[in-house]
Design an enzyme around this catalytic site. Sequence first.
Site, short mmCIF file in Angstrom:
data_model
loop_
_atom_site.label_atom_id
_atom_site.label_comp_id
_atom_site.label_asym_id
_atom_site.label_seq_id
_atom_site.Cartn_x
_atom_site.Cartn_y
_atom_site.Cartn_z
N HIS A 27 9.73 51.86 43.95
CA HIS A 27 9.85 53.23 43.39
C HIS A 27 11.25 53.80 43.60
O HIS A 27 11.55 54.46 44.59
CB HIS A 27 8.79 54.16 44.01
CG HIS A 27 8.57 55.38 43.15
ND1 HIS A 27 7.45 55.56 42.37
CD2 HIS A 27 9.35 56.47 42.91
CE1 HIS A 27 7.54 56.69 41.71
NE2 HIS A 27 8.69 57.27 42.02
N HIS A 29 14.39 55.54 41.06
CA HIS A 29 14.84 55.97 39.73
C HIS A 29 16.32 55.66 39.54
O HIS A 29 17.08 55.62 40.50
CB HIS A 29 14.59 57.47 39.53
CG HIS A 29 13.14 57.81 39.50
ND1 HIS A 29 12.39 57.75 38.36
CD2 HIS A 29 12.29 58.18 40.50
CE1 HIS A 29 11.13 58.08 38.64
NE2 HIS A 29 11.04 58.34 39.94
N HIS A 215 3.45 57.96 37.27
CA HIS A 215 3.45 58.89 38.41
C HIS A 215 2.14 59.69 38.39
O HIS A 215 1.70 60.14 37.34
CB HIS A 215 4.59 59.91 38.29
CG HIS A 215 5.93 59.39 38.66
ND1 HIS A 215 6.51 58.30 38.06
CD2 HIS A 215 6.84 59.84 39.57
CE1 HIS A 215 7.71 58.10 38.60
NE2 HIS A 215 7.94 59.01 39.51
N GLU A 218 1.28 63.52 43.01
CA GLU A 218 2.43 64.02 43.77
C GLU A 218 2.41 65.54 43.70
O GLU A 218 2.10 66.21 44.67
CB GLU A 218 3.74 63.46 43.18
CG GLU A 218 4.98 63.99 43.85
CD GLU A 218 6.26 63.76 43.02
OE1 GLU A 218 6.17 63.51 41.80
OE2 GLU A 218 7.35 63.87 43.60
N ASP A 296 12.51 56.85 45.95
CA ASP A 296 12.45 57.76 44.80
C ASP A 296 13.86 58.07 44.28
O ASP A 296 14.32 57.44 43.34
CB ASP A 296 11.68 59.03 45.18
CG ASP A 296 10.97 59.67 44.00
OD1 ASP A 296 11.00 59.09 42.91
OD2 ASP A 296 10.38 60.76 44.18
N ASP A 297 14.53 59.06 44.86
CA ASP A 297 15.88 59.45 44.44
C ASP A 297 16.78 59.65 45.66
O ASP A 297 17.09 60.79 46.03
CB ASP A 297 15.82 60.78 43.66
CG ASP A 297 14.99 60.67 42.40
OD1 ASP A 297 15.34 59.85 41.53
OD2 ASP A 297 13.98 61.38 42.30
ZN LIG Z 1 9.48 59.04 41.09
#
Ligand SMILES: [Zn+2]
Length: 356
Positions: A27, A29, A215, A218, A296-297
């Site tokens: 996961h 991005h 996704h 969340e 994630d980021d």
């Molecule tokens: Zn994500």
Amino acid sequence: MLSSSGGHPPNPPRVRDLSELPKAHLHLHFTGSMRPATLLELADKYGVRLPEALTDALTSGEPPRLRATDERGWFRFQRLYDAARSCLREPDDIRRLVREAAEEEVRDGSGWLEIQVDPTSYAPRLGGLIPALEIILDAVDAATRDTGIGMRVLVAANRMKHPLDARTLARLAVRYADRGIVGFGLSNDERRGMARDFDRAFAIAREGGLLSAPHGGELAGPASVRDCLDDLEADRIGHGVRAAEDPRLLRRLADRQVTCEVCPASNVALGVYDKPEDVPLRTLFEAGVPLALGADDPLLFGSRLAAQYEIARNHHGFTDTELAELARQSVRGSTAPEDTKAKLLSGVDDWLTAPA
Ligand SMILES: [Zn+2]
């Protein structure tokens, strides 16, 4: 102080290095994988004035204070992300981002990376959707050659856009399946619209042999995870943490061995949970739901893959045996070829059994 026998001082208990634990990263991005220093350099090169909240986050390593659980907070997060994305303008920028992401993965012990991208965002500057995707896939091939990490791509549609756009992307993703695309995702605000609006796009992707990895769970609760399973036949769930609120759903995820790509630092940065210890890692793990920790980021949230395992260790008391099991689950949930999986799994065993 020396011991009375005159020997060496007692060794402190050995702490196994989590950046040496082999694992898979499922996961991450595209823009969000960028190194902060690279973004600052590109912004300078193109004369882009980044929002203050973003430069503060990049220079301090502290995530911007966002409450993405309300819509204004989510909108602010997207604005920061858009500003970062606007600095990726030339094929060289794309190649640099992917190579550096791969280098960071290697440093964190990741032996397999699945990066997700919506090529639509990069298409206007790179000559269209197809050239953008080809540049990205070429960059992935080059980074694999340069760093040795196994790397594949998930094409992710944007939930804020029209479902017809998602179908176009799904067809494109299937067309490039033999060039390194392994899955199809759905990102952005899961409180908007319904998962089933995208069911045709996901059917196209699945019929083309791609993994379904939207996704869910969340920003929205267990119902959103159920929708991903029922309407999009999800093989994996991006996040899925809020499934912890529903024991029946946990059993379903465990029975079907649907891997949840849990991103603890992201959850805290975006206000899904207040503190790292509030992320229900234990609940999910003990229910038998396979997990793949993800960053994630990292560009915005200030921590990469190994740091997510640190959170499990430091805030949830995961033992090294349990951390090794988390790493195995990430590998098993990946699309890596069987020989790569076997190699990573035996590396996990070696990590755990290596003498002090
Ligand atoms: Zn994500």
